[in-house]
Scaffold this active site. Structure first.
Site, mmCIF file in Angstrom:
data_model
loop_
_atom_site.group_PDB
_atom_site.id
_atom_site.type_symbol
_atom_site.label_atom_id
_atom_site.label_comp_id
_atom_site.label_asym_id
_atom_site.label_seq_id
_atom_site.Cartn_x
_atom_site.Cartn_y
_atom_site.Cartn_z
ATOM 1 N N ARG A 43 0.831 -1.210 0.000
ATOM 2 C CA ARG A 43 0.000 0.000 0.000
ATOM 3 C C ARG A 43 0.865 1.259 0.000
ATOM 4 O O ARG A 43 0.523 2.261 -0.639
ATOM 5 C CB ARG A 43 -0.943 -0.004 1.203
ATOM 6 N N HIS A 47 0.460 4.134 -2.753
ATOM 7 C CA HIS A 47 0.095 5.511 -2.420
ATOM 8 C C HIS A 47 1.206 6.499 -2.754
ATOM 9 O O HIS A 47 0.942 7.671 -3.001
ATOM 10 C CB HIS A 47 -0.300 5.615 -0.945
ATOM 11 N N HIS A 171 -6.332 -5.976 -3.348
ATOM 12 C CA HIS A 171 -7.125 -6.153 -2.126
ATOM 13 C C HIS A 171 -7.258 -7.627 -1.733
ATOM 14 O O HIS A 171 -7.986 -7.955 -0.806
ATOM 15 C CB HIS A 171 -8.484 -5.448 -2.249
ATOM 16 N N TRP A 187 -10.389 -8.727 3.201
ATOM 17 C CA TRP A 187 -11.150 -9.093 2.009
ATOM 18 C C TRP A 187 -11.189 -10.607 1.813
ATOM 19 O O TRP A 187 -12.150 -11.134 1.275
ATOM 20 C CB TRP A 187 -10.533 -8.453 0.775
#
Ligand code: CCH
Length: 296
Positions: A43, A47, A171, A187
């Site tokens: 992540r 990002h 995810h 998830w």
């Protein structure tokens, strides 16, 4: 765990294999989330790059702007300080690598180490922050929204529908933390193993609306029939099944893991390169080091 010992005693400048090894050595974190630093490193890489805007050529991974409050303090980046802290010992051990190269290399290394595809990665990013290229806050996607918002955000980076769905397959990894985003839960059952399970669950489970008690955020829930664990989907995840064009690719990747890996690998490599310009030898040309501004 003595992280500063991870991966041996330092390395020669340019020995990216040594850095990869140090990253692999720190992935196992028994007391953190699901036992791995991998998901949050992925992540961080995403990002760091996902602020890119094709039209103004601003944002992107070059510069590692998340070290500073303007970008690091964006509420969308809440929780990523954990990823940056995990990588501090690696930076101390290989001080020659830039943060922007380290964050992106750690992401692709973690993907592979968690059973995902090899993602081609090239070095050369600098930690020079060009104030004129600083992305404004609000460039990263808002999980409470739908297909139109997802398209606006990812088209701005230069991605198309198929790439959007492929990238969303990340995810499979990690979880939401109410304290970071307002959303809560994972998830898939095994969130430290990269696979196409996320796409299969999107189609096979019945997802019902649920309010997260701690935050009031609206997400979707389903109970896994085998493990009886509750799994979650964000509104943006569900939008991939209700939008007909996105849904085509969700079905494709649910049925064909190899195709998903191939598309994900290409799209993630493209994401890591957003805003980076290179000459014929692959050297980064837009480092702007002479133009003033500030350096770490
Ligand atoms: Fe994501 N993501 N993501 N995501 N994401 C969150 C967590 C992870 C959105 C929202 C969220 C991508 C696309 C989107 C990961 C990788 C990718 C969370 C929970 C939210 C909210 C954060 C928390 O609470 O800690 C939205 C919206 C979109 C697109 O519309 C893409 C693209 C990628 C990578 C290719 C990973 C990995 C995580 C787990 C992080 C962790 O800490 O476990």
């Amino acid at each position: 765990v003595n992280q500063s010992q991870a991966g041996g005693q330092g390395s020669k400048p340019g020995d990216f294999e040594a850095v990869r090894k140090s990253v692999i050595d720190l992935l196992k974190q028994p007391d953190y989330d699901d036992g791995s630093a991998g998901p949050v490193l992925v992540r961080l890489a995403w990002h760091s790059a996902g602020t890119y805007d094709v039209e103004t050529d601003t944002g992107g991974s070059n510069g590692a702007g998340m070290r500073y409050e303007a970008e690091g303090g964006d509420p969308a980046n809440a929780g990523l300080q954990n990823a940056r802290l995990f990588l501090e010992p690696v930076k101390r051990q290989h001080p020659w690598i830039t943060y922007s190269d380290l964050w992106t290399l750690a992401g692709v290394t973690a993907i592979r180490a968690m059973g995902g595809p090899e993602v081609s990665w090239r070095p050369g990013r600098t930690d020079y922050v060009d104030d004129s290229k600083l992305p404004p806050r609000g460039r990263l996607p808002d999980a409470a929204q739908g297909a139109a918002h997802i398209r606006a955000v990812f088209y701005r980076m230069g991605f198309g529908d198929r790439e959007i769905v492929a990238l969303s397959g990340a995810h499979n990894l990690g979880r939401c933390h109410a304290g970071n985003s307002g959303f809560e839960g994972k998830w898939v059952n095994n969130p430290t193993r990269f696979s196409n399970q996320y796409f299969r669950l999107l189609l096979s489970e019945e997802w019902t609306e649920k309010t997260v008690p701690e935050s009031g955020a609206l997400q979707f829930a389903s109970v896994d029939p085998v493990t009886e664990e509750e799994l979650m989907m964000l509104p943006t995840d569900i939008a991939l099944t209700t939008d007909p064009e996105f849904a085509k690719y969700v079905r494709m990747y649910a049925e064909d893991k190899a195709l998903f890996f191939e598309d994900f690998s290409r799209a993630f490599a493209k994401l890591m390169e957003l805003g980076i310009r290179r000459d014929a030898e692959g050297r980064v040309t837009n480092t702007d080091n002479e133009k003033g501004g500030y350096r770490s």
